[in-house]
Design an enzyme around this catalytic site. Structure first.
Site, PDB file in Angstrom:
ATOM      1  N   GLU A   1     -11.937  -3.856   3.630  1.00  0.00           N
ATOM      2  CA  GLU A   1     -12.423  -3.693   5.002  1.00  0.00           C
ATOM      3  C   GLU A   1     -13.544  -2.662   5.125  1.00  0.00           C
ATOM      4  O   GLU A   1     -13.573  -1.820   6.022  1.00  0.00           O
ATOM      5  CB  GLU A   1     -11.285  -3.376   5.965  1.00  0.00           C
TER       6      GLU A   1
ATOM      7  N   GLU B   1       0.858  -1.186   0.000  1.00  0.00           N
ATOM      8  CA  GLU B   1       0.000   0.000   0.000  1.00  0.00           C
ATOM      9  C   GLU B   1       0.888   1.227   0.000  1.00  0.00           C
ATOM     10  O   GLU B   1       1.925   1.267   0.675  1.00  0.00           O
ATOM     11  CB  GLU B   1      -0.926   0.037   1.215  1.00  0.00           C
TER      12      GLU B   1
END
Length: 834
Positions: free
Chosen positions: A571, A249
């Site tokens: 998420e 990320e």
């Protein structure tokens, strides 16, 4: 007399009946102690109201600034289930709505959007027909109402109401010395049992989660060396051959200024305050006078700003300076547009005293944008050099996309990756790479959702954007580079893109609506879905029939990338807004590309979080849509040690599990021997459950010193150093010693209170026949393991590390092992290759 006696008997019976009823039911008070405390429950006792704990909390908006609960109102349905509404703030046209069967397990919150500017003091009432009425007020004092369906997912359009103010009358109680407003209910003994069991489990879990190896001297003062027996059976089962991978990320400067090899910061003059407070088009650049940045006739519409130079010198500081090494060559390039005739530039690398380290000259001509290149060879090393761009003579010219790359990139790729950092990642031998991020993928609001197609093609035409983590993304490290890196290191690509909603922690993104609420408008979803389908076509398609596949070929990759996996969502709150869009996306992919293995999501936390429960419930109802689901959790070392059975009872007929983000942590944050051993213990059980767990990846992977958004991280780095942590070594040892068959083992002779601190796991590679035995001793004493029925031949090597819990680095060594016994020192991890 008889009459008096009879009346007394009746009175006694009444008293007994009341007492029995009192035993069968309990009075509870549901309230919020404060706006940040969430919803609580208290029980009536002989001495007053006793608080039991928190039932749920607000999940609306950004961390810190929001996540607040005002004026909660609770209603009970005819079937005994519960409905909750509350005000999220005083400026958004929505309220929070939640559903629960038992007050402890709540479905993720929905935030229905109303036609008004505010939704203040919502209050909910249950109707006999199973529906619900919700009343709220506006800042102007207007009363409005909306009807909600029994499942609390569908809400009517709000209308004006004439209801009396009595609707907002609340019960009051004294709890913990404070007078609070709330809702009074009676619960049966069975219902109270569910609630008290829940809080007891939370307390027990919290106690176990606090266990630290760092405190072993206090907790195990008289512990003697431990002896155990390891029995290895002939029983095997097939497990995933992709258990260990990596998650990339762009957080903590992992891409620009990190893995991406570009040495110039703000090369495109596109920094804006939205990237970071105080940033502007000249951030990272300096000069003796103001730098002239314009947008007339730009190089690209996606990069509209550029600098105009006359007889000027401008400097770029890079990321915390530019590290150069003596004798090494650096590729310089920039686009130039002359305003008049010809112009020359001198390009230099200089140190802090303006001593020239490398130099080249560029001669440019023409009024159209053109790219010019030069090679700079460093005369000596410097850790904090600057780039100087010197305009010769007074003639003006525009410059853009000012770039400097070391020629020695990973695999010698142009527009490549920083070699030492990429090599450390490659040494993990990851089986897959998840990219381009987690929260960054679905972004800070709708406008910041990551669009993969903005990251491919010529660098000047890629569309930069701000990063949810508070800086700028050039998109130089784009989808082509990600796929190419996967290919270079032999890993499966696992791109993850938004499910039509932004990050659940987004700030207000439009019309006062924060979080993921609203999502991409439904009339725009077909175009967004097509964007995702185009990705598959770009990666796998035939260039003779697909313009997207031809773009891949034009970029230098004629062969398909052979994309197998695609993640949708990260998420997210598993709300109605999410589920509607996620299902649309999955069905479209299934219809056109049924071979693609879709990875869904079950929220940011493990069981018993609302998103986890709802996510798995959705998966069970739509098991045809996805191959696996992505679980995330960051917990203490104590939690990982005491939850090693986490996947033991998962349904083997349901979608596979991808543990996409996890890490053990201590208050010290940076990974140490303690966290690495806790993760090693847990990974032995992941291997044992490798028939249901398909993939795992530690997160975050990278963090640049001085720019950390998150701790812990697996690899820390600066411009000149790469510092793998003990967590990295655990991941590497499991990855390079992996198999596709799990060999059943059992450990005996270990005291019950120590079993969570010792682990063994054996896997076999069916292709090579090699077996790998992993042993973990997370105790402060020596561990001797007798091998029942196994003789280790002389010359066998083990690899591993040991140390003290607080140590933040380890040295992996080779150890010779032989015979029927293995001795592990305190806090040790070994892998034996058989």
């Amino acid at each position: 007399m008889k009459r008096i006696i009879r009346l007394g008997m009746i009175g006694l019976l009444v008293v007994v009946a009341i007492a029995i009823h009192a035993q069968e039911t309990k009075q509870v008070f549901i309230y919020s102690p404060s706006e940040r405390a969430g919803l609580h429950i208290a029980q009536q006792t002989e001495t007053g109201w006793k608080e039991l704990g928190q039932l749920c909390s607000s999940d609306y908006g950004t961390w810190g600034a929001e996540k607040r609960m005002y004026h909660p109102s609770v209603a009970r349905a005819n079937d005994g289930s519960w409905r909750l509404v509350f005000q999220v703030n005083d400026k958004s046209p929505l309220f929070a709505a939640a559903y629960s069967k038992d007050l402890v397990s709540w479905r993720p919150q929905d935030y229905p959007i109303m036609t008004t500017s505010q939704c203040l003091q919502p209050t909910v009432f249950a109707n006999e027909n199973g529906s619900f009425d919700i009343y709220f007020k506006t800042k102007g004092g207007e009363k409005r109402w909306v009807s909600a369906s029994n499942d609390f997912r569908q809400f009517s359009k709000d209308e004006k109401s004439l209801i009396d103010d009595v609707a907002w009358t609340r019960d009051t109680a004294m709890v913990n010395g404070l007078s609070v407003d709330g809702c009074l209910f009676e619960l049966s003994a069975a219902e109270m049992g569910v609630i008290t069991d829940y809080f007891n489990r939370l307390a027990q879990d919290g106690k176990q989660s606090q266990e630290r190896m760092y405190e072993d001297a206090k907790n195990f003062p008289d512990l003697q060396p431990v002896e155990a027996v390891l029995t290895i059976t002939n029983q095997e089962k097939t497990i995933s051959d992709k258990l260990i991978g990596i998650f990339f990320e762009d957080i903590s400067y992992a891409a620009d200024g990190g893995l991406y090899g570009e040495l110039i910061q703000n090369r495109d003059f596109e920094y804006v305050p939205k990237d970071h407070r105080g940033w502007k088009a000249t951030t990272a650049w300096s000069a003796s006078k103001p730098i002239n940045v314009v947008q007339v006739d730009p190089l690209s519409k996606n990069n509209p700003r550029y600098a105009v130079l006359g007889n000027d010198t401008i400097y770029n500081e890079g990321w915390d300076g530019i590290a150069v090494n003596a004798g090494e060559k650096y590729d310089f390039s920039m686009f130039v547009r002359n305003y008049n005739a010809k112009k020359s530039f001198i390009i230099q690398l200089v140190d802090s005293n303006d001593v020239v380290l490398a130099k080249a000259t560029l001669k440019t001509e023409g009024s159209d944008w053109k790219k010019y290149d030069a090679v700079l060879t460093a005369k000596r090393s410097c850790t904090k050099a600057r780039l100087a761009v010197i305009g010769v003579k007074g003639i003006k010219a525009g410059i853009d996309m000012v770039s400097l790359f070391p020629q020695e990139t990973f695999m010698h790729r142009k527009n490549g990756l920083r070699k030492d950092l990429a090599q450390v990642i490659a040494d993990l031998k990851p089986k897959f790479v998840r990219f381009p991020g987690g929260c960054m993928s679905h972004g800070q609001g709708l406008e910041n959702i990551y669009h993969w197609n903005h990251t491919i093609g010529p660098l000047q035409d890629r569309k930069p954007d701000f990063n949810i983590w508070g800086y700028h993304q050039t998109r130089g490290l784009g989808f082509f580079e990600f796929f190419q890196f996967c290919e270079d290191i032999g890993a499966e690509p696992l791109p993850v893109l938004a499910a039509g909603v932004p990050c659940q922690n987004s700030n207000n993104n439009r019309d006062g609506i924060g979080g993921q609420q609203g999502g991409i408008p439904m009339d725009q979803m077909p175009a967004y879905i097509q964007e995702l389908l185009n990705l598959i076509e770009w990666a796998n398609g035939d260039p003779t029939t697909s313009k997207w596949a031809k773009m891949r070929v034009d970029a230098g990759h004629p062969a398909p990338f052979n994309l197998k996996y695609l993640g949708i969502g990260n998420e997210d709150i598993i709300s109605t807004v999410f589920e509607e869009r996620y299902e649309m996306i999955c069905r479209a992919i299934r219809e056109k590309y049924p071979e693609i293995k879709i990875c869904g999501t079950v929220g940011p936390f493990h069981a018993p979080s609302a998103d986890y429960l709802e996510g798995w419930d959705f998966s069970k109802k739509h098991s045809d849509l996805q191959y696996m689901v992505d679980e995330h959790y960051y917990e203490s070392t104590g939690w990982f040690m005491h939850h090693r059975d986490y996947y033991d009872n998962y349904d083997r007929h349901m979608p596979k599990v991808y543990l996409g983000e996890y890490a053990a942590s201590t208050p010290e944050k940076r990974p140490n021997v303690e966290t690495a051993l806790a993760e090693a213990l847990y990974l032995t059980d992941i291997e044992r459950n490798g028939d249901v767990v398909e993939m795992t990846s530690y997160a975050p992977m990278l963090a640049k010193d001085g720019h950390r958004n998150w701790d812990p991280d697996m690899i820390y780095f600066s411009n000149t150093e790469v510092c793998p942590t003990p967590a990295y070594e655990t991941q590497r040892l499991f990855s390079v010693n992996s198999g596709d068959r799990y060999v059943a083992t059992s450990l005996s002779g270990i005291p019950l209170q120590l079993k969570h601190r010792i682990a063994a796991s054996m896997v076999r590679d069916s292709k090579t026949g090699k077996k790998y035995l992993k042993l973990v001793n997370a105790l402060p004493v020596e561990l001797t393991i007798s091998l029942n029925g196994l003789m280790i031949p002389e010359g066998t090597l083990a690899e591993g590390f040991d140390g003290q819990p607080e140590e933040q680095s380890v040295e992996v060594k080779s150890f010779e092992v032989k015979g029927e016994k293995i001795v592990l020192p305190p806090y040790a991890f070994r892998v034996i290759r058989l």
